[in-house]
Design a protein around this motif. Sequence first.
Motif, mmCIF file in Angstrom:
data_model
loop_
_atom_site.group_PDB
_atom_site.id
_atom_site.type_symbol
_atom_site.label_atom_id
_atom_site.label_comp_id
_atom_site.label_asym_id
_atom_site.label_seq_id
_atom_site.Cartn_x
_atom_site.Cartn_y
_atom_site.Cartn_z
ATOM 1 N N THR A 82 13.592 83.546 15.142
ATOM 2 C CA THR A 82 12.198 84.878 15.568
ATOM 3 C C THR A 82 11.528 84.195 16.184
ATOM 4 O O THR A 82 11.197 82.418 16.296
ATOM 5 N N THR A 83 11.371 84.877 17.409
ATOM 6 C CA THR A 83 9.637 84.200 19.014
ATOM 7 C C THR A 83 9.068 85.459 18.191
ATOM 8 O O THR A 83 8.639 86.361 17.895
ATOM 9 N N LYS A 84 7.602 83.973 18.212
ATOM 10 C CA LYS A 84 6.320 84.384 18.469
ATOM 11 C C LYS A 84 5.620 83.703 19.306
ATOM 12 O O LYS A 84 6.128 82.916 20.089
ATOM 13 N N VAL A 85 4.568 84.274 19.412
ATOM 14 C CA VAL A 85 3.045 84.151 21.083
ATOM 15 C C VAL A 85 2.441 84.026 19.728
ATOM 16 O O VAL A 85 1.520 84.880 19.013
ATOM 17 N N ILE A 86 1.434 83.083 20.122
ATOM 18 C CA ILE A 86 0.314 82.492 19.579
ATOM 19 C C ILE A 86 -0.788 82.513 20.262
ATOM 20 O O ILE A 86 -0.862 82.682 21.775
ATOM 21 N N LYS A 131 7.930 90.689 28.981
ATOM 22 C CA LYS A 131 6.809 92.040 29.127
ATOM 23 C C LYS A 131 6.368 91.749 27.631
ATOM 24 O O LYS A 131 5.199 92.488 27.488
ATOM 25 N N PHE A 132 6.792 92.279 26.799
ATOM 26 C CA PHE A 132 6.063 92.084 25.164
ATOM 27 C C PHE A 132 5.449 90.672 25.503
ATOM 28 O O PHE A 132 4.376 91.356 24.607
ATOM 29 N N ILE A 133 5.731 89.459 25.696
ATOM 30 C CA ILE A 133 4.691 88.550 25.769
ATOM 31 C C ILE A 133 3.883 88.426 26.053
ATOM 32 O O ILE A 133 2.675 88.586 25.681
ATOM 33 N N LEU A 134 3.776 89.409 27.051
ATOM 34 C CA LEU A 134 2.821 89.084 28.307
ATOM 35 C C LEU A 134 1.922 90.929 28.147
ATOM 36 O O LEU A 134 0.052 90.626 28.202
ATOM 37 N N ALA A 148 -4.578 91.234 23.947
ATOM 38 C CA ALA A 148 -5.446 90.161 22.895
ATOM 39 C C ALA A 148 -6.954 89.780 23.687
ATOM 40 O O ALA A 148 -7.821 88.976 23.770
ATOM 41 N N ASN A 149 -6.457 90.038 25.884
ATOM 42 C CA ASN A 149 -7.727 89.205 26.643
ATOM 43 C C ASN A 149 -6.904 87.415 26.742
ATOM 44 O O ASN A 149 -7.896 87.189 26.663
ATOM 45 N N ALA A 150 -5.888 87.202 26.216
ATOM 46 C CA ALA A 150 -5.923 85.880 26.404
ATOM 47 C C ALA A 150 -5.427 85.141 27.219
ATOM 48 O O ALA A 150 -5.072 85.396 28.624
ATOM 49 N N LEU A 195 6.237 81.595 34.939
ATOM 50 C CA LEU A 195 6.130 82.573 36.243
ATOM 51 C C LEU A 195 4.686 84.087 35.848
ATOM 52 O O LEU A 195 3.768 84.045 36.522
ATOM 53 N N ALA A 196 5.163 84.768 35.110
ATOM 54 C CA ALA A 196 4.805 86.242 34.471
ATOM 55 C C ALA A 196 3.256 85.697 34.308
ATOM 56 O O ALA A 196 2.683 86.051 34.517
#
Length: 140
Positions: free
Chosen positions: A40-44, A71-74, A80-82, A111-112
């Motif tokens: 499972t990959t998550k992004v904080i 693209k889902f990470i970005l 979220a305006n991260a 890079l993205a």
Amino acid sequence: MKSFRPNEVKLIYPTVKQAYEAFEFALQFYDEDTIQHHITTKVILLSGNSTVLGVMTVSESAHTYDIVETKFILQAAILANAKSIIVVSNSPSGDLEPNDAEKDLKNQIKLAAYLFDIELADYLLINNEDYYSFADNKVL
């Protein structure tokens, strides 16, 4: 009887500035019964002062490989305006040494994110006891 007022609710948003803090924070979002079963990959998602804005699962896959769409990470980071992100992926095998696919994915995400002025603060590979940090190992 005291009435409820929205300003009485105090939400605590942690800050995550070090890899060990990210690891400890991320573990609560993994099911201990499945962390060694599938990837499972998550992004904080983090604000400019490293306050957690949210956590999103971006991929769940098989035992031996994971397909992560950058693209889902970005998308999550932009919505979220991260200002920065930490990507966390568990290793069911327990092996925390990054393979070529993980290194390539890290480079692609970095890079993205850069194109949208978002910093990839770290990329962690974790199991239920330990972690590997690209940032701590100076390969971010």
